[in-house]
Design an enzyme around this catalytic site. Sequence first.
Site, short mmCIF file in Angstrom:
data_model
loop_
_atom_site.label_atom_id
_atom_site.label_comp_id
_atom_site.label_asym_id
_atom_site.label_seq_id
_atom_site.Cartn_x
_atom_site.Cartn_y
_atom_site.Cartn_z
N CYS A 24 0.84 -1.19 0.00
CA CYS A 24 0.00 0.00 0.00
C CYS A 24 0.88 1.25 0.00
O CYS A 24 1.85 1.32 0.74
CB CYS A 24 -0.87 -0.03 1.25
SG CYS A 24 -1.70 1.51 1.63
N CYS B 39 -0.99 -0.07 9.68
CA CYS B 39 0.09 -1.06 9.53
C CYS B 39 1.39 -0.53 10.10
O CYS B 39 1.71 0.64 9.92
CB CYS B 39 0.33 -1.38 8.05
SG CYS B 39 -1.02 -2.26 7.28
N CYS C 111 -7.72 -0.20 1.10
CA CYS C 111 -6.81 -0.72 2.13
C CYS C 111 -6.44 -2.17 1.82
O CYS C 111 -7.30 -3.00 1.52
CB CYS C 111 -7.49 -0.64 3.49
SG CYS C 111 -6.66 -1.56 4.77
N GLN D 223 -14.71 -11.85 15.61
CA GLN D 223 -13.28 -11.83 15.30
C GLN D 223 -13.06 -11.28 13.89
O GLN D 223 -13.79 -11.64 12.97
CB GLN D 223 -12.71 -13.25 15.39
CG GLN D 223 -12.72 -13.80 16.79
CD GLN D 223 -11.52 -13.34 17.60
OE1 GLN D 223 -10.63 -12.67 17.09
NE2 GLN D 223 -11.50 -13.71 18.86
N TYR E 256 -14.39 -15.13 29.67
CA TYR E 256 -14.26 -14.02 28.72
C TYR E 256 -14.71 -14.53 27.35
O TYR E 256 -13.99 -14.45 26.36
CB TYR E 256 -12.82 -13.51 28.63
CG TYR E 256 -12.16 -13.21 29.95
CD1 TYR E 256 -12.23 -11.94 30.49
CD2 TYR E 256 -11.45 -14.20 30.64
CE1 TYR E 256 -11.61 -11.65 31.70
CE2 TYR E 256 -10.84 -13.92 31.85
CZ TYR E 256 -10.92 -12.65 32.37
OH TYR E 256 -10.30 -12.37 33.56
N GLU F 15 -19.14 -13.96 30.39
CA GLU F 15 -18.78 -12.73 29.65
C GLU F 15 -19.47 -11.54 30.31
O GLU F 15 -20.61 -11.63 30.74
CB GLU F 15 -19.22 -12.91 28.18
CG GLU F 15 -19.42 -11.66 27.37
CD GLU F 15 -18.14 -10.86 27.15
OE1 GLU F 15 -17.09 -11.45 26.86
OE2 GLU F 15 -18.22 -9.63 27.27
N CYS G 77 -4.10 -11.84 24.02
CA CYS G 77 -3.77 -10.84 23.00
C CYS G 77 -2.70 -9.89 23.53
O CYS G 77 -2.41 -8.88 22.90
CB CYS G 77 -5.02 -10.08 22.58
SG CYS G 77 -5.87 -9.30 23.96
N1 SAH Z 1 -13.39 -15.34 23.49
C1 SAH Z 1 -14.08 -14.36 22.70
C2 SAH Z 1 -13.81 -12.91 23.08
C3 SAH Z 1 -12.49 -12.56 23.67
S1 SAH Z 1 -12.23 -10.84 23.84
C4 SAH Z 1 -13.79 -14.59 21.24
O1 SAH Z 1 -12.85 -15.30 20.90
O2 SAH Z 1 -14.48 -14.06 20.40
C5 SAH Z 1 -12.37 -10.61 25.58
C6 SAH Z 1 -13.79 -10.55 26.09
O3 SAH Z 1 -13.74 -10.38 27.50
C7 SAH Z 1 -14.61 -9.38 25.57
O4 SAH Z 1 -15.79 -9.91 25.00
C8 SAH Z 1 -14.91 -8.53 26.81
O5 SAH Z 1 -16.20 -7.95 26.78
C9 SAH Z 1 -14.83 -9.56 27.92
N2 SAH Z 1 -14.50 -9.09 29.28
C10 SAH Z 1 -13.74 -8.03 29.66
N3 SAH Z 1 -13.57 -8.02 30.98
C11 SAH Z 1 -14.24 -9.09 31.48
C12 SAH Z 1 -14.41 -9.62 32.80
N4 SAH Z 1 -13.87 -9.05 33.85
N5 SAH Z 1 -15.13 -10.76 32.93
C13 SAH Z 1 -15.68 -11.36 31.85
N6 SAH Z 1 -15.54 -10.90 30.59
C14 SAH Z 1 -14.83 -9.78 30.40
#
Ligand code: SAH
Length: 464
Positions: free
Chosen positions: A71, A80, A163, A286, A315, A336, A419
């Site tokens: 790009c 990027c 992009c 994602q 999460y 979540e 992450c």
């Molecule tokens: N596992 C999922 C999302 C991961 S991202 C996937 O792969 O798609 C992390 C996630 O944690 C987000 O959805 C966010 O809203 C949530 N989150 C943040 N703090 C949290 C907490 N204290 N307890 C539970 N979930 C939480």
Amino acid sequence: MQKNDMAVIEITDIGVGGEGIGKIDGYTLFVKDAVIGDRAEVKVIKAKKNYGYARLMRVLEPSPYRVEPRCRFARQCGGCQLQEMSYGRQLAFKEQKVRNSLERIGGFSPELLDRITEPAVGMEEPFGYRNKAQFPFGTDKEGHPVTGFYAGRTHDIIANTDCALGVPVNHEILESILEFMEKHHIASYDERTGTGLIRHVLIRYGFATGEIMVCFVINGTSIPNAGDLIKSLTAVPGMTAITVSVNTRRTNVIMGESFEVLWGQGYITDYIGKIRYQISPLSFYQVNPVQTEKLYSLALEYADLKGGETVWDLYCGIGTISLFLAQKAGQVYGVEIVPQAIEDARRNARLNGIENAEFFVGKAEEVLPAYYERYEKEHGGEQARADVIVVDPPRKGCDEALLDTIVKMQPEKVVYVSCDCATLARDLKILCGNGYTLKRVRPVDQFPMTVHVETVALLTRDVV
Ligand code: SAH
């Protein structure tokens, strides 16, 4: 070194932001856009006592890892950071980044890491991988509407509808929106004055289905001459959902709180592996579906389920990992914090006929300990157990109260999807100090051309 000094430097390292690093007589310079292995002429733009920042003026001898960026805005754009580095070298950089954190913060030995770290999972085609993009709209000097991306660390828009990380169809969609705006004199939003209509356009593309969603984020109640707009957008093959989200607040938050359907339906459908998802403009999903399938498959491989296990997915977002695991487990519990995400998770479970997944809204560090205590009371002192616990926390990692409860529940395996490798290393150190051993680590490249890296780690419980 002082500001405006010129220097010739060998770039010998890569910084956390992807910048090149070199030394002149022990003085460290960080050089944006320089690639490890370059010999380059640079100009100091900021000088501190022991280190400074310099601008790349001229590459004197290019690094063997230097490649032509795909790009032409690669340097200006904030999206990027690594486009001028060969993809193989990007993957090596990400492996090293994870290893460094595990060594420095986690205290794991280089010998152990040599044995258990697996090579990063890369992409065959590391461009065009994003299924979602949010384009800010603005106005150029001549008064024409433009769209593209923010330049690094600013809100100046670089006009670019092409992009390299997005899907090619974005270009056609954005150009027809710009043409429509010109024709009907519809202005882009101006964040300084709070006037103008079109703030952002969100485009989502289902990689498995070819379905497309466009969502207009507007500073007003409706789009004038919308019929004309719909006519040109529905000419794009795959168009499935055209929606509008009203956001009249003076804020950096992109989306409004709700959305309306302008044409078609309010969602698109996509698949990760065999699992089908309905994605609305407001759902989390994602962004790199190709790598996500590899990421979840790896988490599933690490979990090594035989069929009867009790699994927690903490999460869990919209339940993506939970539903993946439910295909092989006895029972899955997802936790979540965002209520709408849990609604999506439940709907996606139903949509796929998955009956062995149950979801809870709340903080992982509150829901799991509360479950553990309640279970003990209701079962005459017997302790709640889990076979596998998967965590996929945001960048700040897991709360200590959660790690404590995980240790108490004694799962055979903990699969940690991360992450942010710094908080991953911190949390693994705690678990490994409490009866767990780190068995496998593997980075997965969810975001080629950027410095972000996702990691999956497997811990198993020590036999006592
Ligand atoms: N596992 C999922 C999302 C991961 S991202 C996937 O792969 O798609 C992390 C996630 O944690 C987000 O959805 C966010 O809203 C949530 N989150 C943040 N703090 C949290 C907490 N204290 N307890 C539970 N979930 C939480």
